[in-house]
Each structure stands twice: as structure tokens, then as C-alpha cells.
Design a protein around this motif. Structure first.
Motif, PDB file in Angstrom:
ATOM      1  N   TYR A 181      -6.297  -7.450   6.338  1.00  0.00           N
ATOM      2  CA  TYR A 181      -4.923  -6.951   6.418  1.00  0.00           C
ATOM      3  C   TYR A 181      -4.111  -7.502   5.243  1.00  0.00           C
ATOM      4  CZ  TYR A 181      -5.344  -4.905  11.073  1.00  0.00           C
ATOM      5  OH  TYR A 181      -5.689  -4.112  12.132  1.00  0.00           O
TER       6      TYR A 181
ATOM      7  N   HIS B 213      -6.193  -2.708   5.560  1.00  0.00           N
ATOM      8  CA  HIS B 213      -5.020  -2.307   6.345  1.00  0.00           C
ATOM      9  C   HIS B 213      -3.771  -3.017   5.829  1.00  0.00           C
ATOM     10  CE1 HIS B 213      -7.303  -0.279   9.530  1.00  0.00           C
ATOM     11  NE2 HIS B 213      -8.148  -1.306   9.510  1.00  0.00           N
ATOM     12  N   PHE B 214      -2.594  -2.529   6.245  1.00  0.00           N
ATOM     13  CA  PHE B 214      -1.330  -3.230   6.051  1.00  0.00           C
ATOM     14  C   PHE B 214      -0.872  -3.746   7.413  1.00  0.00           C
ATOM     15  CE2 PHE B 214      -0.906   0.386   2.871  1.00  0.00           C
ATOM     16  CZ  PHE B 214      -1.419  -0.353   1.817  1.00  0.00           C
TER      17      PHE B 214
ATOM     18  N   LYS C  31       2.112  -4.976  10.171  1.00  0.00           N
ATOM     19  CA  LYS C  31       3.333  -4.258  10.542  1.00  0.00           C
ATOM     20  C   LYS C  31       4.484  -4.539   9.598  1.00  0.00           C
ATOM     21  CE  LYS C  31       2.354  -3.738  15.486  1.00  0.00           C
ATOM     22  NZ  LYS C  31       2.809  -4.040  16.871  1.00  0.00           N
TER      23      LYS C  31
ATOM     24  N   GLN D 279       3.849  -2.711   6.305  1.00  0.00           N
ATOM     25  CA  GLN D 279       4.036  -1.270   6.442  1.00  0.00           C
ATOM     26  C   GLN D 279       5.515  -0.909   6.490  1.00  0.00           C
ATOM     27  OE1 GLN D 279       1.349   1.184   6.452  1.00  0.00           O
ATOM     28  NE2 GLN D 279       3.239   2.264   5.890  1.00  0.00           N
TER      29      GLN D 279
ATOM     30  N   LEU E 214       6.793  -0.994   2.988  1.00  0.00           N
ATOM     31  CA  LEU E 214       6.288   0.167   2.238  1.00  0.00           C
ATOM     32  C   LEU E 214       7.009   1.447   2.637  1.00  0.00           C
ATOM     33  CD1 LEU E 214       2.473  -0.662   2.334  1.00  0.00           C
ATOM     34  CD2 LEU E 214       3.988  -0.798   0.350  1.00  0.00           C
ATOM     35  N   ASP E 215       7.333   1.565   3.906  1.00  0.00           N
ATOM     36  CA  ASP E 215       8.090   2.738   4.367  1.00  0.00           C
ATOM     37  C   ASP E 215       9.444   2.800   3.680  1.00  0.00           C
ATOM     38  OD1 ASP E 215       6.009   3.444   6.022  1.00  0.00           O
ATOM     39  OD2 ASP E 215       6.902   2.579   7.833  1.00  0.00           O
TER      40      ASP E 215
ATOM     41  N   ASP F 150      -3.424   2.838   2.842  1.00  0.00           N
ATOM     42  CA  ASP F 150      -4.432   1.927   3.383  1.00  0.00           C
ATOM     43  C   ASP F 150      -5.723   2.718   3.597  1.00  0.00           C
ATOM     44  OD1 ASP F 150      -4.132   3.397   5.712  1.00  0.00           O
ATOM     45  OD2 ASP F 150      -3.263   1.757   6.883  1.00  0.00           O
TER      46      ASP F 150
ATOM     47  N   GLN G 179      -5.273   5.992   5.615  1.00  0.00           N
ATOM     48  CA  GLN G 179      -4.473   6.971   4.876  1.00  0.00           C
ATOM     49  C   GLN G 179      -5.239   7.522   3.677  1.00  0.00           C
ATOM     50  OE1 GLN G 179      -1.318   4.243   4.161  1.00  0.00           O
ATOM     51  NE2 GLN G 179      -0.181   4.767   6.036  1.00  0.00           N
TER      52      GLN G 179
END
Length: 319
Positions: free
Chosen positions: A215, A265-266, A268, A271, A274-275, A292, A295
Motif C-alpha cells: 500500500y 494499492h493506495f 485511504k 486515495q 489523489l481524489d 493503482d 484501476q
């Protein structure tokens, strides 16, 4: 292999270190590390005598005392008499077959071939060469020791994938391994995996081919205000701004955008960051700011790259 000229003599690599060195009574702060490397051959007495002669010339090349020197020999295999002599003299030796197994010769030959052909537009041939090498790594019994090589192969793999992904908007060739100083005159150099010159922008891409169980975090700043290396914060807040300053003053007035692609993975928190970045001005016109493993797989399936998905599942996603 170009090597390095030091004191008018050729060495495979030269560095500086504070470790105990091949000299006594030294007052110098740093020792000079001199390396002799034959990664595809057996290291013989003749090779050793030539290297030792150059080391002695460097060591005795000052008027007062002697230079502090750390000689290092790295080879596919080293003749036993040479290894014994090196141990007796305090010279460091590294035999690649000991570190990585007997398949290392095949591994080195294959990666040399891939490096020579990575700029080719024959993506299918490049990907199959990468698959062959990944299989050798898995069969070598040294998979953990070769984890960094697996990451490098992901970069080569994505180099071929990106020509299909962005092929209609790439202008010229993808730029790999671009090195940019942190600032004018700075000794701190950042290297960027891929810079894509696109129709309306330069896209700076960071690639991380890790096991799917890993992660990535956003990261925290240290006492100097820097993010920890290997985190998303390190790329988006530390290294990417350097590339942005380098590329933004271009004649076409193209914008500079960022993208981070991994097979892992990223978490929480990452993420969420990044959002937020996805909604800002770092997002490319052609690609998201981050992918990730899940995706990336979804995107490749959307592009009908079924062979590429199969490769990632076999060598990255299922680890």
C-alpha cells in the motif's frame, strides 16, 4: 559501458565513502571507492593485476601520506585464487552468481537486449522479451533478491503500453530516465521514469511495479519539510515540481502534468489526496493523475490490451 575517468585512468565506477579504507593513518574525511566490474565474465588474475595497478597509482598519487581507497571487484564469477588474494588484501569482492544464482548470466543477457530495444515501436516483441525475463526471475529461486529488477521491468513494460495508450497524442518519443537537478547548480539530482511529450502538454509519469499486497501512503514531512522518499507526497510535492519548472518554459507553452502508476494499492488517506489532485490543474487532458493496480487493470481492459493484463496478473497482481 562507458566507465569513469579518474586521475587519467579508467574505472567502471567511482564514489566516495566514510567506511574504513585500503590505507592507514588517513586524515581524509572520505575514502575513494574504485570499482572494477565484469558482470558477464569470469574475473581473472590478469583483470585483477590491471585493476590493482590502477588502484595503487591512485593511492600513491599524493605527496603526503597516501589516499584512502576502497577497491571493489564485482563480476559474474571470480577465480578462486583471485578471491583469496583479494580477501588477504582487504579488497571487497562480489560474485553475482553467489548473490543471484546461476541464472544471473541469462538474466543480464536478456535485460541488455530489452534495454537496447526498449525504444522500438514493436510493443508486442518488447513485452514478450520482458515476460521471458520475468519467468527467469521466478524460476531462479532468487525472486526476493531481484525485486528491484522486477520494478525496472515494469517500467519497460509500461513504456510499451503507453505507446498504445497515448499513441495518438505522443509527439516524438517517450523520454526515459530524464535526470534534472533540484535547482541550478544543485548536486541533488532527480530522475523521472517517463516524460511523455504530448500534443498539448508534457506528462511526467512515475512508475512503481510492486507486489499487489503493498500500500502506498501520502506520507508525512520530516524536520526539513520534505516528504519521505517512496511516498506519493514525495513525487507530487518534491520531485514533480522540479520537472514542472524544467519543462514549463517551452516554446509551445505546453502545460506540465503529473501521473503516478503502480501495480500496488493506495491507502485511504492517499486515495483522498489523489481524489483532490484529480480535480486540480495537475490532471492531464488524456490520463488520470494516478492508477493503482485495480484501476490500471480496468484501464488496460478498456483499451483491449488483454495480453498486458495477463502479464500483470501473472507477475505483479497475484503477489
Amino acid at each position: 559501458w562507458k566507465g569513469v575517468v579518474f586521475n587519467n585512468m579508467m574505472f567502471d565506477a567511482v564514489a566516495y565513502s566514510s567506511v574504513p579504507a585500503f590505507a592507514t593513518g588517513m586524515e581524509e574525511k572520505n575514502a575513494i571507492v574504485l570499482m572494477d566490474m565484469l558482470p558477464l565474465e569470469v574475473y581473472s588474475q590478469m583483470s585483477f593485476y590491471g585493476f590493482y595497478s590502477r588502484v595503487q597509482r591512485v593511492r600513491n598519487g599524493v605527496k603526503v601520506n597516501k589516499r584512502s581507497v576502497v577497491p571493489v571487484v564485482v563480476a559474474l564469477e571470480i577465480e578462486e585464487d583471485v578471491r583469496k588474494e583479494c580477501r588477504r588484501m582487504g579488497i571487497l569482492t562480489y560474485q553475482l552468481t553467489d548473490l543471484y544464482g546461476k541464472n544471473i548470466n541469462d538474466i543480464i543477457s536478456k535485460i541488455s537486449f530489452i534495454q537496447k530495444n526498449k525504444r522500438s515501436f514493436d510493443s508486442e516483441a518488447n513485452i514478450e522479451s520482458i515476460v521471458d525475463l520475468l519467468k527467469v526471475i521466478d524460476d531462479s529461486g532468487q525472486s526476493d533478491n531481484l525485486e528491484n529488477l522486477r520494478g525496472i521491468l515494469f517500467e519497460y513494460f509500461m513504456h510499451s503500453v503507453l505507446y498504445k495508450w497515448l499513441g495518438g497524442v505522443i509527439e516524438g518519443e517517450l523520454i526515459t530516465g530524464k535526470k534534472i537537478p533540484k535547482s541550478n547548480g544543485s548536486k541533488e539530482i532527480y530522475e523521472f521514469d517517463i516524460v511523455a511529450p504530448l500534443k498539448h502538454e508534457y506528462l511526467v509519469i512515475e512508475l512503481k511495479g510492486y507486489a499487489n499486497s503493498k500500500y502506498f501512503i501520502w506520507g508525512e514531512k520530516d524536520e526539513e519539510g520534505k516528504f519521505e522518499k517512496g511516498t506519493l507526497g514525495w513525487f507530487f510535492r518534491e520531485t514533480f515540481p522540479v520537472s514542472k519548472r524544467f519543462y514549463e518554459n517551452n516554446p509551445q507553452q505546453k502545460k506540465v502534468k503529473a501521473c503516478f502508476i503502480t501495480t500496488a494499492h493506495f491507502d485511504k488517506g492517499a486515495q483522498a489526496k489523489l481524489d483532490s489532485i484529480q480535480k486540480g490543474n495537475l490532471k492531464s487532458e488524456y490520463i488520470n493523475v494516478a492508477y493503482d493496480g485495480a484501476q490500471l487493470k480496468e484501464k488496460l481492459e478498456e483499451l483491449n490490451l488483454s495480453r498486458e493484463v495477463q502479464v500483470l496478473e501473472q507477475f505483479y497482481f497475484n503477489r
